[in-house]
Design a protein around this motif. Structure first.
Motif, mmCIF file in Angstrom:
data_model
loop_
_atom_site.group_PDB
_atom_site.id
_atom_site.type_symbol
_atom_site.label_atom_id
_atom_site.label_comp_id
_atom_site.label_asym_id
_atom_site.label_seq_id
_atom_site.Cartn_x
_atom_site.Cartn_y
_atom_site.Cartn_z
ATOM 1 N N GLU A 145 -12.526 3.992 3.841
ATOM 2 C CA GLU A 145 -12.835 3.107 2.719
ATOM 3 C C GLU A 145 -12.876 3.889 1.419
ATOM 4 O O GLU A 145 -12.430 3.427 0.392
ATOM 5 C CB GLU A 145 -14.169 2.382 2.940
ATOM 6 C CG GLU A 145 -14.114 1.344 4.054
ATOM 7 C CD GLU A 145 -14.271 1.936 5.458
ATOM 8 O OE1 GLU A 145 -14.634 3.130 5.596
ATOM 9 O OE2 GLU A 145 -14.003 1.216 6.428
ATOM 10 N N GLN B 17 -10.701 -5.669 -4.940
ATOM 11 C CA GLN B 17 -11.002 -6.202 -3.614
ATOM 12 C C GLN B 17 -9.877 -7.131 -3.131
ATOM 13 O O GLN B 17 -9.548 -7.149 -1.942
ATOM 14 C CB GLN B 17 -12.337 -6.962 -3.599
ATOM 15 C CG GLN B 17 -13.544 -6.064 -3.795
ATOM 16 C CD GLN B 17 -13.999 -5.982 -5.241
ATOM 17 O OE1 GLN B 17 -13.232 -6.226 -6.175
ATOM 18 N NE2 GLN B 17 -15.263 -5.621 -5.442
ATOM 19 N N SER C 38 -3.771 3.509 -8.255
ATOM 20 C CA SER C 38 -4.924 2.998 -7.516
ATOM 21 C C SER C 38 -4.844 1.484 -7.329
ATOM 22 O O SER C 38 -4.076 0.793 -8.001
ATOM 23 C CB SER C 38 -6.214 3.338 -8.263
ATOM 24 O OG SER C 38 -6.277 2.596 -9.475
ATOM 25 N N GLN C 39 -5.689 1.006 -6.432
ATOM 26 C CA GLN C 39 -5.809 -0.438 -6.259
ATOM 27 C C GLN C 39 -6.331 -1.075 -7.541
ATOM 28 O O GLN C 39 -5.903 -2.161 -7.922
ATOM 29 C CB GLN C 39 -6.751 -0.760 -5.091
ATOM 30 C CG GLN C 39 -6.177 -0.400 -3.746
ATOM 31 C CD GLN C 39 -7.167 -0.605 -2.614
ATOM 32 O OE1 GLN C 39 -8.368 -0.545 -2.807
ATOM 33 N NE2 GLN C 39 -6.637 -0.843 -1.426
ATOM 34 N N ARG D 61 0.825 -1.210 0.000
ATOM 35 C CA ARG D 61 0.000 0.000 0.000
ATOM 36 C C ARG D 61 0.858 1.258 0.000
ATOM 37 O O ARG D 61 0.597 2.198 -0.749
ATOM 38 C CB ARG D 61 -0.941 0.013 1.205
ATOM 39 C CG ARG D 61 -1.819 1.268 1.243
ATOM 40 C CD ARG D 61 -2.807 1.261 2.376
ATOM 41 N NE ARG D 61 -2.105 1.163 3.638
ATOM 42 C CZ ARG D 61 -2.637 0.720 4.757
ATOM 43 N NH1 ARG D 61 -3.886 0.312 4.785
ATOM 44 N NH2 ARG D 61 -1.937 0.672 5.867
ATOM 45 N N GLN E 189 -7.153 -4.992 -1.884
ATOM 46 C CA GLN E 189 -7.507 -4.514 -0.543
ATOM 47 C C GLN E 189 -7.170 -5.569 0.507
ATOM 48 O O GLN E 189 -6.619 -5.251 1.563
ATOM 49 C CB GLN E 189 -9.002 -4.185 -0.456
ATOM 50 C CG GLN E 189 -9.414 -2.930 -1.163
ATOM 51 C CD GLN E 189 -10.920 -2.709 -1.104
ATOM 52 O OE1 GLN E 189 -11.708 -3.652 -1.040
ATOM 53 N NE2 GLN E 189 -11.324 -1.439 -1.157
ATOM 54 N N LYS E 190 -7.513 -6.807 0.224
ATOM 55 C CA LYS E 190 -7.239 -7.894 1.171
ATOM 56 C C LYS E 190 -5.743 -8.100 1.348
ATOM 57 O O LYS E 190 -5.270 -8.339 2.455
ATOM 58 C CB LYS E 190 -7.919 -9.188 0.710
ATOM 59 C CG LYS E 190 -9.430 -9.127 0.826
ATOM 60 C CD LYS E 190 -10.069 -10.393 0.289
ATOM 61 C CE LYS E 190 -11.582 -10.287 0.329
ATOM 62 N NZ LYS E 190 -12.226 -11.495 -0.205
ATOM 63 N N GLU F 9 -3.453 -5.765 1.006
ATOM 64 C CA GLU F 9 -2.936 -4.610 1.731
ATOM 65 C C GLU F 9 -3.293 -4.638 3.211
ATOM 66 O O GLU F 9 -2.563 -4.092 4.034
ATOM 67 C CB GLU F 9 -3.412 -3.310 1.072
ATOM 68 C CG GLU F 9 -2.752 -3.082 -0.275
ATOM 69 C CD GLU F 9 -3.136 -1.762 -0.922
ATOM 70 O OE1 GLU F 9 -3.966 -1.009 -0.362
ATOM 71 O OE2 GLU F 9 -2.585 -1.459 -2.007
ATOM 72 N N ARG F 10 -4.395 -5.265 3.571
ATOM 73 C CA ARG F 10 -4.771 -5.411 4.986
ATOM 74 C C ARG F 10 -4.090 -6.610 5.636
ATOM 75 O O ARG F 10 -4.128 -6.759 6.853
ATOM 76 C CB ARG F 10 -6.285 -5.582 5.125
ATOM 77 C CG ARG F 10 -7.088 -4.337 4.915
ATOM 78 C CD ARG F 10 -8.530 -4.503 5.380
ATOM 79 N NE ARG F 10 -9.113 -5.795 5.109
ATOM 80 C CZ ARG F 10 -9.869 -6.101 4.061
ATOM 81 N NH1 ARG F 10 -10.142 -5.192 3.159
ATOM 82 N NH2 ARG F 10 -10.368 -7.315 3.909
ATOM 83 N N GLN G 108 -9.455 4.673 -0.152
ATOM 84 C CA GLN G 108 -8.690 3.566 -0.720
ATOM 85 C C GLN G 108 -9.163 3.344 -2.105
ATOM 86 O O GLN G 108 -8.800 2.904 -3.002
ATOM 87 C CB GLN G 108 -8.855 2.302 0.111
ATOM 88 C CG GLN G 108 -8.279 2.480 1.495
ATOM 89 C CD GLN G 108 -8.515 1.261 2.369
ATOM 90 O OE1 GLN G 108 -9.146 0.297 1.982
ATOM 91 N NE2 GLN G 108 -8.024 1.314 3.570
#
Length: 145
Positions: free
Chosen positions: A142, A39, A26-27, A17, A42-43, A45-46, A145
């Protein structure tokens, strides 16, 4: 009971990230080039999903960093530990700088010359955070991101 993400996966995701935001991509951009959904990025990066070695290699290539970049700040498994304190704050700093207003906040804080004002700001921030958590959650994070 759901297991918490592995700390190494969280660290690697934060570094993805951080670098992605440094480049201003961007993602969705990263996901498209990897053949994934945003998505899934996102997973990653978390730290919720582990990144395979081949995907990490592809991410490193797209984000133009060596593979070792994603592991910077982690203790070398071949050496004795003892840097947990520094490592914990490295993660906090990386997360702050990865936020949209993080660099601006850090630079402003460091530009404050009087120690008493810095101390006051440092005491104010946790109070604001506690108040924010007591309120209904908003979607600013949210949406950013």
């Amino acid at each position: 009971m759901i297991d918490a993400p592995n700390p190494v996966d969280v660290h690697v995701g934060r570094r993805v990230r951080l670098r992605r935001r440094e480049l201003g991509v961007s993602q969705a951009w990263l996901a498209d080039r990897l053949g994934l959904t945003f998505q899934q990025i996102q997973k990653y990066e978390r730290g919720a999903n582990r990144i395979s070695a081949s995907k990490l290699y592809a991410i490193a290539k797209l984000l133009e960093v060596p593979i070792t970049y994603f592991f910077e700040g982690l203790d070398d498994p071949a050496t004795p530990t003892g840097r947990q304190y520094a490592q914990a704050f490295t993660g906090v700093v990386e997360e702050l700088l990865a936020e949209p207003n993080g660099p601006q906040l850090a630079e402003a804080f460091l530009s404050i010359r009087r120690r008493s004002i810095r101390k006051g700001l440092a005491e104010l921030a946790p109070a604001i955070a506690a108040n924010d958590q007591a309120q209904a959650p908003d979607n600013d994070r949210e949406a950013a991101q």
